[in-house]
Design an enzyme around this catalytic site. Sequence first.
Site, short mmCIF file in Angstrom:
data_model
loop_
_atom_site.label_atom_id
_atom_site.label_comp_id
_atom_site.label_asym_id
_atom_site.label_seq_id
_atom_site.Cartn_x
_atom_site.Cartn_y
_atom_site.Cartn_z
N GLY A 169 8.93 -4.81 -6.06
CA GLY A 169 9.39 -4.88 -4.67
C GLY A 169 8.64 -5.93 -3.88
CB ALA A 170 6.90 -8.91 -5.06
CB ILE A 225 3.98 -3.06 1.53
CG1 ILE A 225 3.90 -2.35 2.89
CG2 ILE A 225 2.75 -2.75 0.68
CD1 ILE A 225 4.01 -0.84 2.78
CG LEU A 259 11.53 -1.90 -9.83
CD1 LEU A 259 10.82 -1.67 -11.14
CD2 LEU A 259 11.86 -3.36 -9.65
CE1 TYR A 310 11.06 6.56 0.77
CE2 TYR A 310 9.85 7.85 2.39
CZ TYR A 310 9.96 6.73 1.60
OH TYR A 310 8.97 5.78 1.62
CB VAL A 318 4.29 -0.05 7.36
CG1 VAL A 318 3.76 -1.46 7.13
CG2 VAL A 318 3.37 0.98 6.73
CD GLU A 319 7.32 -3.94 13.24
OE1 GLU A 319 8.51 -3.85 12.93
OE2 GLU A 319 6.85 -3.49 14.30
#
Length: 256
Positions: free
Chosen positions: A13-14, A18, A66, A161, A196-197
Site C-alpha cells: 500500500g505504498a 502512510i 493484495l 473494519y 491520520v490525515e
Amino acid sequence: MDRWRGRVALVTGASVGIGAATAKELVRHGMKVVGCARDIEKLQKLAAECQSAGHSGVFVPYKCDLSNEEEIVSMFSAIKSQHKGVDVCINNAGVGHPDPLLTGKTSGWKNMLDVNVLGLCVCTREAYQSMKERNVDDGHIININSMSGHRVAQNPDSHFYSSTKYAVTALTEGLRQELREAKTHIRATCISPGFVETEFFQRLYSDDPEKAVAVPLSTLKPLEAIDIANSVTYVLSAPPHVQIGDILMRPVEQVS
C-alpha cells in the site's frame, strides 16, 4: 538505522498516505524499498521523487493486488530473483467499506478480509520464508494496525473494519509466539494509529462525500503520515534484544 542500510524492505500500500511516507523515510535511510500497490503510476511518481531527492536508498515500484494470493506470491518471487529477498516487511495496505453488520454488503466484508487479514498473512508468511531460506535472523515484520483494533467506535460503518483490525492485533501476537518457538530473532510489531490525515475517509465514503467531510478531522489536529513513518523507524532502530509489541498513537484531541 545504519544496520538497515542497503537491505530490502517491502512496503504494501505504498502509493499514498502512510505507505508512501514510510517508503520515503526508509529510502532516506539508505534502504532498498519495494513498494507495492495497484496504482503503478503513483508508485512510479514516488520513485521519481525519491531519486530526485538524492537519497542513498532506492524505491522500486511493483504493481500488486493484495487481495490476490497469486499476485502476492509472484511479487515475492520477483523480489527473490531481482533483490535476493525481503529483510523487512511492512504490512500497511488496508481497505475500509461502510458496510454495517445489519445492512452491509457481503462483497465489502469479503474485500476487507481479503486485504486487511488474508493479504497481510500471505505477505507475512512469504516474508518469513524469504528470511528463513537466507538465514536472516534479525528481520522485522511490522503490521500497520489501527486504534480500531483495540476498541470499537460507535460508528456502524466501521464495525466490520474494526473486526479485521482486531484480527491484526491477535495475528501479530500469534506471530511473535511462533517466531519465538522457531528460535529466531525476527521481530513482530504492531503500530496502531488513530485519526491520520490521509485519503482513507475519502475512499471509505467515496459514494457519499458529505460523510467524508463530516469526519471530525477538521475539528482536531490529526496525526500526519510522517508521524507513523517515524514510529516505523523507531521500531526498526530498537536494539536487537528489544521486542516492541504495539505502539498505540492518536491525536491529543481525539476522544476515543
